[in-house]
Design a protein around this motif. Sequence first.
Motif, short mmCIF file in Angstrom:
data_model
loop_
_atom_site.label_atom_id
_atom_site.label_comp_id
_atom_site.label_asym_id
_atom_site.label_seq_id
_atom_site.Cartn_x
_atom_site.Cartn_y
_atom_site.Cartn_z
N ILE A 81 0.94 -1.24 0.04
CA ILE A 81 -0.01 0.03 0.00
C ILE A 81 0.76 1.23 0.01
O ILE A 81 0.47 2.28 -0.61
CB ILE A 81 -1.06 0.11 1.33
CG1 ILE A 81 -2.06 -1.43 1.31
CG2 ILE A 81 -1.73 1.08 1.26
CD1 ILE A 81 -2.96 -1.26 0.12
N ARG A 91 -8.72 -2.85 -1.23
CA ARG A 91 -8.25 -2.07 -0.15
C ARG A 91 -7.06 -0.79 -0.70
O ARG A 91 -7.04 0.24 -0.10
CB ARG A 91 -7.25 -3.04 0.74
CG ARG A 91 -6.27 -2.25 1.68
CD ARG A 91 -5.78 -3.36 2.47
NE ARG A 91 -6.51 -4.46 3.04
CZ ARG A 91 -5.80 -5.40 3.82
NH1 ARG A 91 -4.38 -5.39 3.85
NH2 ARG A 91 -6.43 -6.56 4.43
N CYS A 131 -5.75 -10.79 3.23
CA CYS A 131 -6.87 -10.69 2.09
C CYS A 131 -7.01 -12.05 1.63
O CYS A 131 -6.10 -12.96 1.43
CB CYS A 131 -6.38 -9.93 1.15
SG CYS A 131 -6.18 -8.06 1.37
N GLU A 137 -9.09 2.01 -2.27
CA GLU A 137 -9.62 2.96 -1.16
C GLU A 137 -8.63 3.77 -0.47
O GLU A 137 -8.99 4.78 -0.40
CB GLU A 137 -10.28 1.88 -0.12
CG GLU A 137 -11.25 2.84 0.99
CD GLU A 137 -11.92 1.83 1.80
OE1 GLU A 137 -12.84 2.40 2.29
OE2 GLU A 137 -11.51 0.71 2.04
N ALA A 138 -7.44 3.24 -0.24
CA ALA A 138 -6.25 4.08 0.10
C ALA A 138 -6.13 5.16 -0.64
O ALA A 138 -5.87 6.35 -0.47
CB ALA A 138 -5.01 3.14 0.45
N GLU A 142 -9.91 -8.56 -3.31
CA GLU A 142 -9.89 -7.71 -1.85
C GLU A 142 -8.81 -6.92 -1.79
O GLU A 142 -9.07 -5.83 -1.24
CB GLU A 142 -9.94 -8.86 -0.67
CG GLU A 142 -10.16 -8.19 0.59
CD GLU A 142 -10.39 -9.33 1.63
OE1 GLU A 142 -10.03 -8.98 3.01
OE2 GLU A 142 -10.48 -10.47 1.38
N TYR A 143 -7.76 -7.09 -2.18
CA TYR A 143 -6.60 -6.19 -2.05
C TYR A 143 -6.58 -5.12 -2.92
O TYR A 143 -6.21 -3.90 -2.62
CB TYR A 143 -5.21 -7.19 -2.17
CG TYR A 143 -4.02 -6.28 -1.87
CD1 TYR A 143 -3.91 -5.74 -0.53
CD2 TYR A 143 -2.95 -5.90 -2.83
CE1 TYR A 143 -2.66 -5.07 -0.28
CE2 TYR A 143 -1.74 -5.42 -2.45
CZ TYR A 143 -1.68 -5.04 -1.28
OH TYR A 143 -0.47 -4.21 -0.87
#
Length: 784
Positions: free
Chosen positions: A64, A115, A106, A118-119, A111-112
Amino acid sequence: MELLERPLVDLCAEARALREQGHGRLVTYSPKVFIPLTKLCRDVCHYCTFAQPPRRGERAYLTIEEVLDVAVAGAAVGCREALFTLGDKPERRYRVAREELAALGCASTLEYVARAAEAVLDETGLLPHLNPGVLEHEDLRELRRVSASMGLMLETTSERLSARGGPHFGSPDKLPARRLETLERAGRERVPFTTGILIGIGETRRERIEALLAIRELGERHGHVQEVIVQNFRAKDGTRMAAWPEPLLEELLWTIAVARILLGADAHLQAPPNLSYEDFPRLLDAGIDDWGGVSPVTIDHVNPEAPWPALDRLRAATESRGLELAPRLPVYPEWISGQWLDPKVLPAVLRASDSLGLAREDDWSPGADVPIPFVPRDALPIATRAELGEDELVRLFRARGNERDRVLAAADRLRRDVCGDEVTYVVTRNIQYTNVCYFRCGFCAFSKGKLAANLRGAPYLVPHREIVRRCEEAWGRGGTEVCLQGGIHPAFTGDYYLSVVRAIKDAVPDLHVHAFSALEVWQGAATLGVPLQTYLTELHDAGLGSLPGTAAEILDDEVRRVICPDKVTTAQWLEVHDVAHRVGLQSNMTIMFGHVEGPRNLARHLLHAREQQARSGGFTEFVPLPFVHMEAPMWLRGQARSGPTFGETLLVHAVARLALHPWITNIQASWVKLGVEGVGAALRAGVNDLGGTLMNESISRSAGAEHGQELPPEAMEELIRSHGRSPRQRTTLYGDAPAERRHASFGAAALAEPWNPPVKDARLTAPPRLVRPGFAAAGYSQLP
């Protein structure tokens, strides 16, 4: 098929005509960063170098932090899109992917992706566009929550290309049926979607047409296909198709032209410029209206051997065909609504967009004390007409690039012809007598009270003696006008406004009282139960000199239902000013823009202004007021744009000059909204008046403006002269300010601290039922 037989030159000519019909002269591109979240993929397309097997010592996924580093770098140079590209479900093939996902907490790559997207959305403001492969309904629902758009190239509908020996053999996610299912699901889940075809991998022309028709049918069924890409195969070393012949440019142009003809004038059609190398300008000749994503930060990780053309080359190529280049968002304008975007995503999209739904071309905002992004360039002016109709005004409001420069130049020339080089201003004092209001305008950060959507600061009411003191002080400082406006306290009746005017005129009889918006006048008459003409005549007889044109916002009920549903309607606003003009009161007209309106709403406002002026002749000037967004409730709720761009701001002033000629000859710029630098640019876009010195200005300041509360005559005239113009101090109605007033206005003493006592001190009592005009009176909205 007839298309298979037609000459290329004829196909391209028809395609260009269709593009002009649907998109005019505008060609877009998306300033983006490319985020290769993972290069692992369970498919083995025989032309692809993006997908790589796991390598010892390398992570399967970007962290991330790495994703955000790329996004932050892009945001810093004006990118709007974060393009997430990745292999399809690599955890189904590689253990290393499963293990790394488990360590990340995850269950899947998707799903990752959610994430990471969204970040980026939360921390950088970039808008994610996701290309995660074949998707189920639940995948689309989850990813829609964190993205502005998604995409999946159909590539082909030819099943034989997935057979042994074909380019898609061994790639289960490239089966046409699976890809068409994803496109179908995306439509049902209301996802703005990008798709397209890949040419030169062994398909026939007839098969390309079949694929385009399949895309068209899905788009017509669900309305979600926002963009179609025609991409040409490029052979890459290290692949099984390294020696495969690449399609000729003429083959690419044929396919693009056919795609435009099949998909229609309104479709958004793209071809990647970097895959045509030096010949990329010719793609425009076949009817594309978009260049796709272009990054100043990252390479094209799918085609690393093919760098994107620099932005100046892209612009030069576009302009060489008589077209204009403009940045866009990953979601196209037609899909910017709550119908298509998740409530978490829509506010970020609105804040990144301009009035056309394209990407903001600058980070300037009205009221912000920042350098202006550009100064209008000199250009050959467009021809002006005595009267521009609605469609013509819409075209002017959509102008960008060189076309916008021509509009600004035409307005400047007309200003010079009509007004010469004289720039006027008035020495005035603004008095906002209360910040309590029972109306709930979504753009207003000034009003306070129990009925306000956003309670900030102490509610106050200025007593008559303090209003009179400020008027006497303004007169001593050379003022010729007092401008009175405020919120509408629930206890106010028409008698309140009459009493204020009488108090001022008793104390300072020669001070011009410029007061009360159309909403205050309407409310005053309604609370007394008298016709508008009766009430306006009483105000005039009491000493009211003229009306400000505020409360106009946008005179189009399509917009007013959104931003001020309990305020006066368009017809009511116009009626107040029509009656005022008939009883001998002049007024001005304002427009507040940069929130939710579009070019057609702006055009309708100007037409209302022109038609009213032709009837009554009572408007003294037209005043564009760019929306100051920082503290506005509807912006804080994510329901409005971040004000207009600087280019749009200049354009509204310029188009007003052209549209209102010869009926309204004075076009004013607000130095509070534009700042002194911005005013200088506006003077080259049709403006001949800078409004008032103000002395006290708190409405724009409450909304977040940073340009001060007074611009005294010394500074005003220095500003005007610095741009080669001649200042003239005027009265409210554009006469010359008397010599004694002008003399008193220079070197004026400092203002005393204003007194704004708490509203509770006035001991006002509201009636049991409040009067409401407009849509609210008709039960449009649920209002207390």
